[in-house]
Design an enzyme around this catalytic site. Structure first.
Site, PDB file in Angstrom:
ATOM      1  N   LYS A 131       0.837  -1.201  -0.169  1.00  0.00           N
ATOM      2  CA  LYS A 131      -0.066  -0.028   0.098  1.00  0.00           C
ATOM      3  C   LYS A 131       0.796   1.428  -0.059  1.00  0.00           C
ATOM      4  CE  LYS A 131      -4.617  -1.461   1.582  1.00  0.00           C
ATOM      5  NZ  LYS A 131      -5.777  -1.057   2.208  1.00  0.00           N
ATOM      6  N   LYS A 214      -4.295  -8.898  -6.200  1.00  0.00           N
ATOM      7  CA  LYS A 214      -5.476  -9.363  -5.602  1.00  0.00           C
ATOM      8  C   LYS A 214      -6.454  -8.106  -5.844  1.00  0.00           C
ATOM      9  CE  LYS A 214      -6.282  -7.138  -1.100  1.00  0.00           C
ATOM     10  NZ  LYS A 214      -7.681  -6.892  -1.432  1.00  0.00           N
ATOM     11  N   LYS A 217     -10.562  -2.689  -3.195  1.00  0.00           N
ATOM     12  CA  LYS A 217     -11.567  -1.610  -3.349  1.00  0.00           C
ATOM     13  C   LYS A 217     -10.580  -0.401  -3.761  1.00  0.00           C
ATOM     14  CE  LYS A 217     -13.495  -2.579   0.850  1.00  0.00           C
ATOM     15  NZ  LYS A 217     -12.448  -1.885   1.820  1.00  0.00           N
TER      16      LYS A 217
HETATM   17  P1  ATP Z   1      -8.643  -1.929   0.483  1.00  0.00           P
HETATM   18  O1  ATP Z   1      -7.941  -2.179  -1.031  1.00  0.00           O
HETATM   19  O2  ATP Z   1      -9.279  -0.544   0.735  1.00  0.00           O
HETATM   20  O3  ATP Z   1      -7.657  -2.592   1.473  1.00  0.00           O
HETATM   21  P2  ATP Z   1      -9.738  -4.272  -0.069  1.00  0.00           P
HETATM   22  O4  ATP Z   1     -10.537  -4.818  -0.842  1.00  0.00           O
HETATM   23  O5  ATP Z   1      -8.503  -5.188   0.617  1.00  0.00           O
HETATM   24  O6  ATP Z   1      -9.819  -2.970   0.437  1.00  0.00           O
HETATM   25  P3  ATP Z   1     -10.530  -4.689   2.959  1.00  0.00           P
HETATM   26  O7  ATP Z   1     -11.632  -3.825   3.557  1.00  0.00           O
HETATM   27  O8  ATP Z   1      -9.194  -4.343   3.330  1.00  0.00           O
HETATM   28  O9  ATP Z   1     -10.611  -4.851   1.519  1.00  0.00           O
HETATM   29  O10 ATP Z   1     -10.975  -6.234   3.321  1.00  0.00           O
HETATM   30  C1  ATP Z   1     -11.954  -6.851   3.891  1.00  0.00           C
HETATM   31  C2  ATP Z   1     -12.073  -8.252   3.799  1.00  0.00           C
HETATM   32  O11 ATP Z   1     -12.159  -8.762   2.399  1.00  0.00           O
HETATM   33  C3  ATP Z   1     -10.865  -8.843   4.438  1.00  0.00           C
HETATM   34  O12 ATP Z   1     -11.511 -10.125   5.157  1.00  0.00           O
HETATM   35  C4  ATP Z   1     -10.187  -9.478   3.415  1.00  0.00           C
HETATM   36  O13 ATP Z   1      -9.332 -10.491   3.468  1.00  0.00           O
HETATM   37  C5  ATP Z   1     -11.084  -9.877   2.127  1.00  0.00           C
HETATM   38  N1  ATP Z   1     -10.772  -9.626   0.824  1.00  0.00           N
HETATM   39  C6  ATP Z   1     -10.062  -8.334   0.341  1.00  0.00           C
HETATM   40  N2  ATP Z   1      -9.763  -8.499  -1.029  1.00  0.00           N
HETATM   41  C7  ATP Z   1     -10.000  -9.821  -1.381  1.00  0.00           C
HETATM   42  C8  ATP Z   1      -9.870 -10.408  -2.263  1.00  0.00           C
HETATM   43  N3  ATP Z   1      -9.156 -10.011  -3.287  1.00  0.00           N
HETATM   44  N4  ATP Z   1      -9.890 -11.936  -2.278  1.00  0.00           N
HETATM   45  C9  ATP Z   1     -10.693 -12.535  -1.219  1.00  0.00           C
HETATM   46  N5  ATP Z   1     -10.807 -11.692  -0.098  1.00  0.00           N
HETATM   47  C10 ATP Z   1     -10.338 -10.519  -0.149  1.00  0.00           C
HETATM   48 MG    MG Z   2      -7.422  -4.580   2.273  1.00  0.00          MG
END
Ligand code: ATP
Ligand code: MG
Length: 347
Positions: A131, A214, A217
């Site tokens: 990040k 991965k 968001k």
């Molecule tokens: P950001 O980019 O803001 O970190 P993010 O997509 O990683 O957003 P988080 O809020 O950090 O989302 O994570 C929320 C949940 O979703 C966590 O349990 C995380 O492990 C899961 N998660 C996030 N991205 C993935 C993915 N690509 N595949 C499966 N699980 C995911």
């Molecule tokens: Mg995340």
């Protein structure tokens, strides 16, 4: 005081926890519209097992400020995420759903735990490196300490299980290490040692644009993810342009991460085995497969979207659910903070 890591400590203090049910805690950041990875890696699993556990689900807005975010977006995303939790099937009667910043003990425990976390442990966290990227000197100290805030979130509720996606495995490990270190240091079972609950299907959904990364968001390119609120036309467009390769075989193959990611999503949605899926698409091309995947996605997301719109249009009910959730968890959180302070000698 020296730390004896071999010391056996008593089982943790499990106040307010029904004796028969394990406690589950998890959360998502209200940073943007949540996506398919959040659904398949996290929320869907919370929903599936909510009857078996004592559930605490948080909208982790304090995590969302570790990177710059517009105040209005943060406020609105928090409500949208609460509505999506419920629209995906979390039952407020069985789950405590609340906003992290409504329970100040999260910030309090986080500070205390920061003082027990060796810098070396945080230096090893891969998410921070990803990040922060090239902005290592300018990103906030909050981003660096994110895993400690997450550890506090989990430990406040004497959590047994943390259902998360694979990307959070390292942070849950750090939480366990920190809890063990603290319990050993004071020779007192202050914290339950939690376990990550990472299911095989959907644990790591990859970006549609770059399948070596991965799905996230915070990806600046919205074509990299399918949000839970994308309409059928948008889903069709995003799946249509998703990265594949020049071969035509619809088969799972680590050497072709684009098609494998799409197949993995399809598998998570249908529950079929690799062989069944490959057999269904034998002799067919990527176009046929993408159409089938689009159909499955629309089928899964439409009912969620319908419930979401009802919930988001009834803000008083949503706010009341969040208030009730915070009121229910606050005493548990306060109990843990008091035990922590007692152990340390604070106050
Ligand atoms: P950001 O980019 O803001 O970190 P993010 O997509 O990683 O957003 P988080 O809020 O950090 O989302 O994570 C929320 C949940 O979703 C966590 O349990 C995380 O492990 C899961 N998660 C996030 N991205 C993935 C993915 N690509 N595949 C499966 N699980 C995911
Ligand atoms: Mg995340």
């Amino acid at each position: 005081m020296s730390i004896d890591t071999n010391q056996q400590v008593q089982p943790a203090i499990t106040q307010d926890k029904p004796a028969t049910k394990k406690r589950v805690f998890s959360g998502i950041q209200p940073t943007n519209n949540i996506h398919l990875g959040n659904y398949l890696g996290a929320i869907r699993n919370w929903v599936e097992t909510q009857d078996q556990y004592d559930n605490v689900f948080c909208i982790v807005d304090l995590h969302a400020i570790t990177l710059p975010i517009d105040p209005k977006d943060l406020h609105n995303n928090t409500r949208k995420l609460a509505a999506l939790y419920l629209a995906c099937g979390l039952d407020a009667a069985h789950c405590k759903v609340f906003v992290q910043s409504h329970v100040h003990q999260h910030a309090e425990l986080s500070w205390i735990l920061n003082c027990f976390t060796p810098m070396g442990w945080l230096n090893r966290m891969t998410q921070f490196k990803t990040k922060a990227g090239d902005d290592m000197e300018t990103v906030s100290a909050g981003l660096y300490c994110y895993p400690v805030l997450m550890a506090g979130d989990i430990l406040l509720y004497q959590t047994d299980l943390v259902p998360v996606g694979d990307d959070q495995r390292q942070h849950v490990e750090l939480t366990r290490d920190l809890a063990q270190r603290f319990n050993s240091l004071y020779n007192k079972p202050v914290f339950t040692i939690p376990k990550a609950d990472i299911r095989a299907a959907g644990a790591r959904v990859m970006s549609l644009e770059d399948p070596t990364k991965k799905m996230s968001k915070s990806d600046p390119n919205p074509n990299a993810y399918i949000t839970l609120l994308d309409d059928p036309k948008t889903i069709k467009k995003k799946i249509g342009r998703a990265t594949t390769d020049s071969e035509r075989l619809v088969t799972f193959d680590p050497a072709r991460p684009g098609i494998t990611n799409l197949l993995t999503i399809y598998q998570a949605l249908t529950g079929q085995s690799n062989q069944e899926i490959e057999a269904d698409f034998a002799g067919k091309g990527y176009g046929d497969f993408k159409a089938a995947l689009t159909e499955r996605l629309v089928e899964t997301l439409s009912p969620i979207q319908q419930r979401y719109h009802e919930l988001i249009n009834d803000m008083p009910t949503l706010e009341a659910i969040l208030k009730q959730g915070a009121d229910e968890v606050r005493p548990m959180a306060e109990h843990t903070v008091q035990e922590v302070k007692k152990a340390i000698g604070l106050g």
